[in-house]
Design a protein around this motif. Structure first.
Motif, PDB file in Angstrom:
ATOM      1  N   TYR A 125       0.840  -1.185   0.000  1.00  0.00           N
ATOM      2  CA  TYR A 125       0.000   0.000   0.000  1.00  0.00           C
ATOM      3  C   TYR A 125       0.887   1.251   0.000  1.00  0.00           C
ATOM      4  CZ  TYR A 125       1.320  -0.771   4.818  1.00  0.00           C
ATOM      5  OH  TYR A 125       2.052  -1.031   5.954  1.00  0.00           O
ATOM      6  N   THR A 126       0.271   2.431   0.090  1.00  0.00           N
ATOM      7  CA  THR A 126       1.027   3.684   0.150  1.00  0.00           C
ATOM      8  C   THR A 126       1.794   3.804   1.459  1.00  0.00           C
ATOM      9  OG1 THR A 126      -0.547   4.872  -1.237  1.00  0.00           O
ATOM     10  CG2 THR A 126       0.834   6.203   0.200  1.00  0.00           C
ATOM     11  N   TYR A 127       3.072   4.139   1.353  1.00  0.00           N
ATOM     12  CA  TYR A 127       3.831   4.542   2.532  1.00  0.00           C
ATOM     13  C   TYR A 127       4.737   5.705   2.130  1.00  0.00           C
ATOM     14  CZ  TYR A 127       7.249   1.290   0.425  1.00  0.00           C
ATOM     15  OH  TYR A 127       8.093   0.625  -0.449  1.00  0.00           O
ATOM     16  N   VAL A 128       5.071   6.552   3.084  1.00  0.00           N
ATOM     17  CA  VAL A 128       5.921   7.706   2.798  1.00  0.00           C
ATOM     18  C   VAL A 128       7.207   7.684   3.629  1.00  0.00           C
ATOM     19  CG1 VAL A 128       4.018   9.182   2.076  1.00  0.00           C
ATOM     20  CG2 VAL A 128       4.676   9.145   4.477  1.00  0.00           C
ATOM     21  N   LYS A 129       7.250   6.884   4.680  1.00  0.00           N
ATOM     22  CA  LYS A 129       8.459   6.761   5.497  1.00  0.00           C
ATOM     23  C   LYS A 129       9.302   5.607   4.983  1.00  0.00           C
ATOM     24  CE  LYS A 129       8.395   6.842   9.884  1.00  0.00           C
ATOM     25  NZ  LYS A 129       8.049   6.426  11.267  1.00  0.00           N
ATOM     26  N   ASN A 130      10.581   5.835   4.849  1.00  0.00           N
ATOM     27  CA  ASN A 130      11.453   4.775   4.358  1.00  0.00           C
ATOM     28  C   ASN A 130      11.477   3.586   5.313  1.00  0.00           C
ATOM     29  OD1 ASN A 130      13.315   3.714   2.434  1.00  0.00           O
ATOM     30  ND2 ASN A 130      14.991   4.199   3.839  1.00  0.00           N
ATOM     31  N   THR A 131      11.336   3.852   6.603  1.00  0.00           N
ATOM     32  CA  THR A 131      11.351   2.758   7.575  1.00  0.00           C
ATOM     33  C   THR A 131      10.135   1.847   7.435  1.00  0.00           C
ATOM     34  OG1 THR A 131      10.363   4.273   9.188  1.00  0.00           O
ATOM     35  CG2 THR A 131      12.754   3.953   9.292  1.00  0.00           C
ATOM     36  N   ASP A 132       9.111   2.285   6.697  1.00  0.00           N
ATOM     37  CA  ASP A 132       7.937   1.444   6.458  1.00  0.00           C
ATOM     38  C   ASP A 132       8.073   0.577   5.220  1.00  0.00           C
ATOM     39  OD1 ASP A 132       6.637   2.376   8.690  1.00  0.00           O
ATOM     40  OD2 ASP A 132       5.552   3.953   7.621  1.00  0.00           O
ATOM     41  N   SER A 133       9.163   0.709   4.489  1.00  0.00           N
ATOM     42  CA  SER A 133       9.363  -0.147   3.320  1.00  0.00           C
ATOM     43  C   SER A 133       9.506  -1.590   3.773  1.00  0.00           C
ATOM     44  CB  SER A 133      10.609   0.284   2.540  1.00  0.00           C
ATOM     45  OG  SER A 133      11.779   0.137   3.323  1.00  0.00           O
ATOM     46  N   PRO A 134       9.051  -2.546   2.974  1.00  0.00           N
ATOM     47  CA  PRO A 134       9.116  -3.953   3.383  1.00  0.00           C
ATOM     48  C   PRO A 134      10.512  -4.409   3.808  1.00  0.00           C
ATOM     49  CG  PRO A 134       7.709  -3.719   1.460  1.00  0.00           C
ATOM     50  CD  PRO A 134       8.325  -2.372   1.696  1.00  0.00           C
ATOM     51  N   THR A 135      11.538  -3.996   3.073  1.00  0.00           N
ATOM     52  CA  THR A 135      12.898  -4.426   3.405  1.00  0.00           C
ATOM     53  C   THR A 135      13.309  -3.953   4.785  1.00  0.00           C
ATOM     54  OG1 THR A 135      13.618  -4.543   1.105  1.00  0.00           O
ATOM     55  CG2 THR A 135      15.314  -4.209   2.750  1.00  0.00           C
ATOM     56  N   LEU A 136      13.065  -2.692   5.087  1.00  0.00           N
ATOM     57  CA  LEU A 136      13.509  -2.171   6.377  1.00  0.00           C
ATOM     58  C   LEU A 136      12.665  -2.689   7.521  1.00  0.00           C
ATOM     59  CD1 LEU A 136      14.562   1.464   5.433  1.00  0.00           C
ATOM     60  CD2 LEU A 136      16.013  -0.460   6.045  1.00  0.00           C
TER      61      LEU A 136
END
Length: 419
Positions: A125-136
């Motif tokens: 879905y939409t995320y704007v924080k890099n820490t919310d990316s699946p990898t992180l």
């Protein structure tokens, strides 16, 4: 496209009545395509092995214990493993520059060349924080901070699915290298395909057999990317990934229609979404777009910096009132820029096609983020063009967040038939 909220909370307890143990296989294995491996520069590493206790902790934190069940599927302590995969991909702006694309594969615990596993391409879905990316989320793993989207697919991987989840361009390894092409179809399709190729190389190297066909799914932005990508796989003979199931929810199909509904509104539920799209177009495929003709100041000059992957309060940075955020010419659909943005939105909308895959669309009747009429009208258009689609309107009248619940409940019930 709403950020995160529908993924939280105890609503997943509703899944308890639909929990299904999954156990079957298929002998029709996906053959490795001819891939320019030297261009992709694929690299992978194991991020973490998850025990049944790890999965129970994640499920308990998010209230989704019913999905996991009481007994592990596999012998031994380890029930699922997560790999980080990285590769090179073309910059979303279409230049010769490369970005470092990343993502994760969630899969059963051990190398297995005998059992054929279903492959799910799960678009976030939409995320704007890099820490919310699946990898992180997985490399910085903390069960208490985990998004339910990831936990859901971790559980499915422990039940025999191979789940491929890319980071969107501009996040994960490509953070700072580009701006996400938010609802821009061509770069999203291209980078998704590159990551899928990288994932297949990784699976080959780990001796995992998998089904010939793909399950492609996503909610909100993920639904848009899933539908755009599945359409490309089915209409472009250059691709060799047949799709078995396309299952999307809350997806923005008809972008100009959504823009028209935004113009006609007094207030927006999630005001940062349209600026996110505008800046994505400006910084990637449409550099001539005049942002100042669409957004009022100071947003026309500074709001691109809000999307640097570091802002956690994005919802507070834009006004909800339409006339405060957008210019009069945009609201009234006058001027050259209005004509230009309408053309951009039409170009990047999901076009109907005569689909071969099973196609399901879920949408909330009270969705004022990605409006219900957008899905209803697209489904009618798709059928008129000769396509086949099952439309599942959320009869509870849910908003965008609530409809996400129905999406996951319905997906849980549907997946076993494609295993």
């Amino acid at each position: 496209m709403e950020q995160r909220s529908y993924m939280h909370g105890k609503w997943f307890l509703l899944l308890i009545t639909l929990f299904i143990f999954i156990a079957c296989s298929d002998d029709d294995v996906l053959s490795p395509p001819e891939i320019p491996e030297e261009e992709l520069q694929v690299d992978w590493k194991q991020v973490k092995k998850f025990t049944f206790e790890d999965l129970k902790e994640a499920a308990k934190t998010l209230g989704i214990q019913a999905l996991l069940g009481n007994k592990p599927l596999y012998e031994g302590n380890i029930q699922m493993q997560a790999l980080k995969v990285s590769c090179k991909s073309g910059h979303p702006d279409g230049s010769d520059q490369k970005i470092d694309l990343s993502g994760v594969i969630l899969m059963p615990p051990a190398t297995d060349s005998l059992t054929t596993h279903p492959v799910v391409l799960a678009l976030p879905y939409t995320y704007v924080k890099n820490t919310d990316s699946p990898t992180l989320q997985l490399t910085n793993y903390n069960a208490a901070d985990l998004e339910a989207f990831i936990a859901f697919w971790m559980i499915k991987a422990s039940q025999g699915y191979i789940v491929v989840i890319p980071d969107y361009p501009g996040f994960g390894d490509s953070h700072g290298q580009c701006f996400i092409p938010y609802i821009e179809s061509e770069p999203m399709i291209r980078t998704t395909y590159d990551f899928l190729q990288a994932a297949q190389i990784t699976l080959n190297q780990n001796y995992f057999a998998r089904k010939k066909t793909l399950i492609v799914t996503g909610y909100s932005l993920g639904g848009y990317v899933a539908a755009s990508f599945a359409r490309e796989l089915e209409t472009n003979s250059d691709y060799n990934y047949p799709v078995d199931l396309l299952f999307v929810g809350g997806a923005p199909f008809r972008l100009k229609q959504i823009s028209d509904l935004v113009r006609a509104s007094d207030e927006l539920v999630t005001p940062y979404l349209m600026p996110y799209a505008i800046w994505g177009y400006k910084k990637n495929g449409y550099p001539d777009l005049k942002v100042g003709d669409i957004l009022n100041e100071p947003y026309a000059s500074t709001s691109d910096t809000y999307f640097d992957g570091n802002h956690s309060n994005i919802g507070e940075l834009f006004p909800k009132k339409v006339n405060e955020l957008f210019t009069e010419s945009y609201i009234n659909a006058t001027g050259e820029t209005s004509t230009y943005i309408n053309r951009i939105l039409d170009e990047n909308s999901v076009k109907p096609w005569k689909n071969k895959c099973d196609f399901f669309v879920i949408h909330g009747k009270n969705d004022k983020t990605v409006y219900y009429a957008n899905a209803e009208d697209y489904v009618a258009e798709h059928k008129s063009a000769g396509g086949s689609v099952d439309f599942i309107p959320d009869l509870l009248g849910s908003d965008h967040s609530g409809s996400g619940i129905i999406y996951f409940i319905s997906l849980t019930a549907k997946l076993p038939a494609y295993k």
